[in-house]
Design a protein around this motif. Sequence first.
Motif, PDB file in Angstrom:
ATOM      1  N   MET A   1       0.815  -1.198   0.000  1.00 47.93           N
ATOM      2  CA  MET A   1       0.000   0.000   0.000  1.00 47.93           C
ATOM      3  C   MET A   1       0.858   1.261   0.000  1.00 47.93           C
ATOM      4  O   MET A   1       1.857   1.346   0.716  1.00 47.93           O
ATOM      5  CB  MET A   1      -0.875   0.040   1.258  1.00 47.93           C
ATOM      6  N   ASP A   2       0.442   2.253  -0.786  1.00 45.97           N
ATOM      7  CA  ASP A   2       1.098   3.559  -0.797  1.00 45.97           C
ATOM      8  C   ASP A   2       0.763   4.276   0.505  1.00 45.97           C
ATOM      9  O   ASP A   2      -0.420   4.514   0.796  1.00 45.97           O
ATOM     10  CB  ASP A   2       0.586   4.372  -1.992  1.00 45.97           C
ATOM     11  N   PRO A   3       1.766   4.643   1.341  1.00 48.73           N
ATOM     12  CA  PRO A   3       1.490   5.294   2.642  1.00 48.73           C
ATOM     13  C   PRO A   3       0.701   6.593   2.518  1.00 48.73           C
ATOM     14  O   PRO A   3       0.057   7.020   3.467  1.00 48.73           O
ATOM     15  CB  PRO A   3       2.893   5.551   3.211  1.00 48.73           C
ATOM     16  N   GLY A   4       0.731   7.215   1.334  1.00 49.38           N
ATOM     17  CA  GLY A   4       0.015   8.467   1.169  1.00 49.38           C
ATOM     18  C   GLY A   4      -1.428   8.297   0.755  1.00 49.38           C
ATOM     19  O   GLY A   4      -2.155   9.281   0.596  1.00 49.38           O
ATOM     20  N   LYS A   5      -1.892   7.043   0.594  1.00 50.33           N
ATOM     21  CA  LYS A   5      -3.237   6.816   0.096  1.00 50.33           C
ATOM     22  C   LYS A   5      -4.309   7.015   1.160  1.00 50.33           C
ATOM     23  O   LYS A   5      -5.462   7.312   0.837  1.00 50.33           O
ATOM     24  CB  LYS A   5      -3.337   5.398  -0.488  1.00 50.33           C
ATOM     25  N   ALA A   6      -3.960   6.829   2.421  1.00 56.24           N
ATOM     26  CA  ALA A   6      -4.953   6.939   3.488  1.00 56.24           C
ATOM     27  C   ALA A   6      -4.272   7.332   4.781  1.00 56.24           C
ATOM     28  O   ALA A   6      -3.046   7.315   4.900  1.00 56.24           O
ATOM     29  CB  ALA A   6      -5.697   5.608   3.662  1.00 56.24           C
ATOM     30  N   ASP A   7      -5.075   7.703   5.767  1.00 56.74           N
ATOM     31  CA  ASP A   7      -4.541   8.055   7.081  1.00 56.74           C
ATOM     32  C   ASP A   7      -4.161   6.810   7.871  1.00 56.74           C
ATOM     33  O   ASP A   7      -3.166   6.802   8.581  1.00 56.74           O
ATOM     34  CB  ASP A   7      -5.579   8.873   7.867  1.00 56.74           C
ATOM     35  N   PHE A   8      -4.979   5.749   7.765  1.00 61.56           N
ATOM     36  CA  PHE A   8      -4.635   4.483   8.414  1.00 61.56           C
ATOM     37  C   PHE A   8      -5.522   3.377   7.866  1.00 61.56           C
ATOM     38  O   PHE A   8      -6.457   3.627   7.098  1.00 61.56           O
ATOM     39  CB  PHE A   8      -4.727   4.569   9.940  1.00 61.56           C
ATOM     40  N   ILE A   9      -5.188   2.151   8.243  1.00 61.99           N
ATOM     41  CA  ILE A   9      -5.933   0.965   7.797  1.00 61.99           C
ATOM     42  C   ILE A   9      -6.685   0.374   8.989  1.00 61.99           C
ATOM     43  O   ILE A   9      -6.145   0.305  10.099  1.00 61.99           O
ATOM     44  CB  ILE A   9      -4.991  -0.102   7.207  1.00 61.99           C
ATOM     45  N   ILE A  10      -7.905  -0.041   8.756  1.00 64.25           N
ATOM     46  CA  ILE A  10      -8.657  -0.806   9.753  1.00 64.25           C
ATOM     47  C   ILE A  10      -8.687  -2.243   9.259  1.00 64.25           C
ATOM     48  O   ILE A  10      -9.204  -2.531   8.176  1.00 64.25           O
ATOM     49  CB  ILE A  10     -10.074  -0.250   9.937  1.00 64.25           C
ATOM     50  N   SER A  11      -8.122  -3.151  10.054  1.00 65.82           N
ATOM     51  CA  SER A  11      -7.939  -4.532   9.615  1.00 65.82           C
ATOM     52  C   SER A  11      -8.517  -5.510  10.629  1.00 65.82           C
ATOM     53  O   SER A  11      -8.590  -5.212  11.819  1.00 65.82           O
ATOM     54  CB  SER A  11      -6.441  -4.821   9.425  1.00 65.82           C
ATOM     55  N   THR A  12      -8.912  -6.679  10.131  1.00 65.39           N
ATOM     56  CA  THR A  12      -9.420  -7.720  11.030  1.00 65.39           C
ATOM     57  C   THR A  12      -8.318  -8.645  11.529  1.00 65.39           C
ATOM     58  O   THR A  12      -8.572  -9.513  12.361  1.00 65.39           O
ATOM     59  CB  THR A  12     -10.495  -8.566  10.320  1.00 65.39           C
ATOM     60  N   VAL A  13      -7.088  -8.485  11.012  1.00 63.73           N
ATOM     61  CA  VAL A  13      -5.940  -9.288  11.449  1.00 63.73           C
ATOM     62  C   VAL A  13      -4.698  -8.409  11.464  1.00 63.73           C
ATOM     63  O   VAL A  13      -4.663  -7.354  10.818  1.00 63.73           O
ATOM     64  CB  VAL A  13      -5.693 -10.499  10.511  1.00 63.73           C
ATOM     65  N   PRO A  14      -3.635  -8.798  12.193  1.00 61.28           N
ATOM     66  CA  PRO A  14      -2.382  -8.027  12.158  1.00 61.28           C
ATOM     67  C   PRO A  14      -1.818  -7.962  10.739  1.00 61.28           C
ATOM     68  O   PRO A  14      -1.942  -8.904   9.964  1.00 61.28           O
ATOM     69  CB  PRO A  14      -1.460  -8.813  13.099  1.00 61.28           C
ATOM     70  N   LEU A  15      -1.189  -6.835  10.402  1.00 60.46           N
ATOM     71  CA  LEU A  15      -0.608  -6.631   9.074  1.00 60.46           C
ATOM     72  C   LEU A  15       0.904  -6.517   9.207  1.00 60.46           C
ATOM     73  O   LEU A  15       1.405  -5.541   9.780  1.00 60.46           O
ATOM     74  CB  LEU A  15      -1.174  -5.354   8.431  1.00 60.46           C
ATOM     75  N   GLU A  16       1.618  -7.497   8.679  1.00 64.66           N
ATOM     76  CA  GLU A  16       3.076  -7.472   8.750  1.00 64.66           C
ATOM     77  C   GLU A  16       3.653  -6.778   7.519  1.00 64.66           C
ATOM     78  O   GLU A  16       3.189  -6.986   6.402  1.00 64.66           O
ATOM     79  CB  GLU A  16       3.627  -8.899   8.854  1.00 64.66           C
ATOM     80  N   GLY A  17       4.656  -5.954   7.747  1.00 66.86           N
ATOM     81  CA  GLY A  17       5.343  -5.283   6.650  1.00 66.86           C
ATOM     82  C   GLY A  17       4.540  -4.175   6.009  1.00 66.86           C
ATOM     83  O   GLY A  17       4.822  -3.771   4.880  1.00 66.86           O
ATOM     84  N   CYS A  18       3.530  -3.661   6.708  1.00 71.07           N
ATOM     85  CA  CYS A  18       2.689  -2.602   6.162  1.00 71.07           C
ATOM     86  C   CYS A  18       3.233  -1.244   6.592  1.00 71.07           C
ATOM     87  O   CYS A  18       3.497  -1.022   7.776  1.00 71.07           O
ATOM     88  CB  CYS A  18       1.247  -2.770   6.629  1.00 71.07           C
ATOM     89  N   GLY A  19       3.377  -0.320   5.645  1.00 70.30           N
ATOM     90  CA  GLY A  19       3.927   0.987   5.962  1.00 70.30           C
ATOM     91  C   GLY A  19       2.918   1.964   6.525  1.00 70.30           C
ATOM     92  O   GLY A  19       3.285   3.059   6.957  1.00 70.30           O
ATOM     93  N   LEU A  20       1.643   1.599   6.534  1.00 68.31           N
ATOM     94  CA  LEU A  20       0.597   2.481   7.056  1.00 68.31           C
ATOM     95  C   LEU A  20       0.232   2.107   8.490  1.00 68.31           C
ATOM     96  O   LEU A  20       0.256   0.924   8.856  1.00 68.31           O
ATOM     97  CB  LEU A  20      -0.663   2.364   6.196  1.00 68.31           C
ATOM     98  N   ASP A  21      -0.116   3.117   9.306  1.00 67.49           N
ATOM     99  CA  ASP A  21      -0.657   2.820  10.629  1.00 67.49           C
ATOM    100  C   ASP A  21      -1.907   1.969  10.461  1.00 67.49           C
ATOM    101  O   ASP A  21      -2.675   2.150   9.501  1.00 67.49           O
ATOM    102  CB  ASP A  21      -1.033   4.120  11.347  1.00 67.49           C
ATOM    103  N   HIS A  22      -2.129   1.036  11.380  1.00 65.84           N
ATOM    104  CA  HIS A  22      -3.349   0.250  11.306  1.00 65.84           C
ATOM    105  C   HIS A  22      -3.842  -0.113  12.690  1.00 65.84           C
ATOM    106  O   HIS A  22      -3.080  -0.135  13.658  1.00 65.84           O
ATOM    107  CB  HIS A  22      -3.156  -1.015  10.457  1.00 65.84           C
ATOM    108  N   VAL A  23      -5.130  -0.368  12.778  1.00 62.37           N
ATOM    109  CA  VAL A  23      -5.758  -0.778  14.030  1.00 62.37           C
ATOM    110  C   VAL A  23      -6.554  -2.044  13.743  1.00 62.37           C
ATOM    111  O   VAL A  23      -7.158  -2.187  12.684  1.00 62.37           O
ATOM    112  CB  VAL A  23      -6.669   0.331  14.596  1.00 62.37           C
TER     113      VAL A  23
END
Length: 694
Positions: A434-456
């Motif tokens: 994912m391009d880090p500039g595409k969104a403020d953060f990701i909402i995910s149902t599982v942990p995201l490894e190697g992701c450059g965006l903040d996520h919850v």
Amino acid sequence: MNKRTISIIHELCAPEKPISISGLAGQFGVSQRTIRNDLNTINDILNENELLKLKLKSGGQIIRDPSFDQILSFVSDGDFYAYKLSKGERIRIASALLVTSSEYTTLSAIADTLFVSRATVINDLEEIKTCVKEGGLEVVSHPSRGLRIQGTESDKRVFLLKAADSGQSMAEQELMTGQIHVPEETRTMLQKIITEQEHIHKCYLTDDSFQKVLLYLEIMINRNLMGEYIEVRRKNVSGKHQMAQDILELISQYCHFRTTEDEIQFFSELLSMARYTRQRTGEGDAVKLQFITRQFIWQISEELRVNLNGDYDFFENLSAHLESVYSAASPVYPDNPIIEEILEENTEVAAAVRKKLAILQQYTGEPIEEIELGYITVHVCAALERKKNKEIAFHVIVACHAGIGTSQLLLERLKKHFNFQIVDIISVHEAKNMDPGKADFIISTVPLEGCGLDHVIVSPLLNDEDYIRVGNKIDSLRDSRNLPVRGEEHEITAKGLLEKLDPVIWESVPDAAPELIRKIRKIVGEYFNQTMDTESEAEPPYLHELLPHTRIMLDVECGDWKEAVRRSGEILLDMGYIEARYIDAMIANIDENGPYIVLSPGFAVPHEGVEQGSIRVGMSLIRLKDPVPFGVEELDPVEFVCCLSAVDHKTHLRAFFNLVNLLRDENFKQSLHQCRTPEEAAGIIEKYEYETAE
């Protein structure tokens, strides 16, 4: 295990780098409670090797001694078994090993599993026996064969359920769950069966209870395959007996073993103790509990100086939670780990809840258990987060591992509660690109490894704990990056269209509305290519839809409150909404429980349980020519009596919710007092209801 724990140790070995519990939780995609447990594990290692423990400052800042990096000589980046179990972990795991086995177990076998010496197990033996005894079981020994557990099968399963669910470290959790492992395809099959039966029986487990029920079924399958079955149980058919029977019969077909009536009985007891987000109820007091819940929300709003009265989800969720609590025995399950964390971080809210618990105690006349303070606090905190975050716009990506249907479910819930711009829905494996500039953060149902965006990380059902997690992430982002508030773009959605159609249907054809709405929802869902639950998603009727002019009478003459209740009920009786016994039951309810139905000065809402003769959901309203006392000094005399016929615990909920909010507006009651015809009264109700909704 210790992949995360060792990673934390390496993070802490950089003394110049400030590290906090919240920072580590975000970095590793786990709760702060999990990080605290990891820190406890690290402190055990430090203590056993006579090094100074980690300390915590206010705000969760982690303070380590300059000698901390010496811990590296006692841990390894290698496999799990490089980790040295603490004494407490050894005792709990050894106890579970003994309970799991259906045969004798030798001390050497336990030592081999724990990677310790036989002498260490001998030294731990008395404490192992004590641990087992606390579960109602007993360790018996044989000179040449070893140790085995004596006790009932039900006690053994409860012991294993608690042990597997309350591991204090990743090491302990791995060894515990390893004793009850089932193949992944079996686990998937179990999840599908539970979900299917939830929908069939209209009883939807909370995420926490869903996982515990799943865990129990895995334990049950393992035990049954070993030839271990539940002992003879006293027959007590509960409301969950049929659901338990259906689930176990399906599992026995797929797993090729024979279930028994005693297995069904015990499982039904566990289902009765579980918690539900919503469920079809046969309890007669659900409406009474909703009245008391409204009083609690009023009081907690005043105590916190934040108006939460307009949050329909707060009212619905808290009512459903309390109904689940009061309709079953106290759960045998351990506490949800996030509860303690929320109590620690929201002391003012917890104090306000504790102060107002007496309102809820009206329901049973008994004190509310301490554990419920935490669960109720979660509901209040979630309502506060919803109120705060409705005004914030963020660009968000949704990542889901369970397919497009689950993604759409999560998406609809997010749109309902947050002012988000959902810029994309992706699969989990796409996150790392994912391009880090595409969104403020990701909402995910599982942990995201190697992701450059903040996520919850949230659950697909987006429960109250998830609202708090998302709110914390928003606060963290705003503080660290000063994100601007963005405007919201409006789009035509299935939900938005149905919100406009449902009131028209209820007003035009009230008797045929439920069936017609179900059909329309199916067609609209197909048009928008969205899977919609026609039962659970159907919009409940508004107040003005349940109170047309044909169900309103003005200037009715009554001698006392009993006659007033009877006259209000006769309108619904004549229209076929209730049976005659419903009116007698309403009067008996007030005689027994007092005039709690007087919700506001001069306004009463008599009702009874859904099994006392109600036929269809409906309301009727009478205005008394001469107000009469109901027995509440500060609210008497009563001028308006609004009879409520409830057919379940939910269909009337929106109308009741809106009525209670309207009663806080003196202009509304004054307008009803001055109106001259039923048609005018119905118009006033509709006008004020729409103004309040806006």
